[in-house]
Design an enzyme around this catalytic site. Sequence first.
Site, PDB file in Angstrom:
ATOM      1  N   ARG A 135     -16.204 -23.296 -39.882  1.00 41.70           N
ATOM      2  CA  ARG A 135     -15.343 -24.319 -40.466  1.00 41.70           C
ATOM      3  C   ARG A 135     -15.502 -25.639 -39.731  1.00 41.70           C
ATOM      4  O   ARG A 135     -15.812 -26.674 -40.314  1.00 41.70           O
ATOM      5  CB  ARG A 135     -13.873 -23.898 -40.461  1.00 41.70           C
ATOM      6  CG  ARG A 135     -12.987 -24.952 -41.124  1.00 41.70           C
ATOM      7  CD  ARG A 135     -11.518 -24.654 -40.967  1.00 41.70           C
ATOM      8  NE  ARG A 135     -11.071 -24.622 -39.600  1.00 41.70           N
ATOM      9  CZ  ARG A 135     -10.813 -25.706 -38.851  1.00 41.70           C
ATOM     10  NH1 ARG A 135     -11.000 -26.914 -39.336  1.00 41.70           N
ATOM     11  NH2 ARG A 135     -10.375 -25.583 -37.619  1.00 41.70           N
ATOM     12  N   HIS A 159     -18.383 -30.079 -40.494  1.00 38.78           N
ATOM     13  CA  HIS A 159     -18.336 -31.546 -40.395  1.00 38.78           C
ATOM     14  C   HIS A 159     -19.661 -32.106 -39.892  1.00 38.78           C
ATOM     15  O   HIS A 159     -20.137 -33.122 -40.371  1.00 38.78           O
ATOM     16  CB  HIS A 159     -17.225 -31.992 -39.436  1.00 38.78           C
ATOM     17  CG  HIS A 159     -15.855 -31.831 -39.967  1.00 38.78           C
ATOM     18  ND1 HIS A 159     -15.419 -32.405 -41.137  1.00 38.78           N
ATOM     19  CD2 HIS A 159     -14.793 -31.143 -39.482  1.00 38.78           C
ATOM     20  CE1 HIS A 159     -14.158 -32.102 -41.352  1.00 38.78           C
ATOM     21  NE2 HIS A 159     -13.757 -31.329 -40.357  1.00 38.78           N
TER      22      HIS A 159
END
Length: 98
Positions: free
Chosen positions: A17, A21
């Site tokens: 997770r 980014h």
Amino acid sequence: MGISPGTKITYLDTSLRDGSHAVDHEISPAQVRQVVGGLAASGVQYIEVGHGAGLGGSSLLQGRASYPNTELFDAATEALDNATLCALMLPGVGVMDE
């Protein structure tokens, strides 16, 4: 103040997770399957999967993710073994993919 012998330590891995980014939300289902398989095989009990901004929340700066969370969850489920799939949900930000 150390950890007492016999203390159970539980790990929650967030690298899929949080790491999304760094690669502009370009983690593929095949990559998720491979990483989850390795983590589960190494004994990690809880594995968090999804876009870094929370469930369904692609980044406003980076745009929509290449794959919906549901595809990533399906890929992770195929490799979970005895681990548990987790997802971050930020109220007011993330929404379920349709």
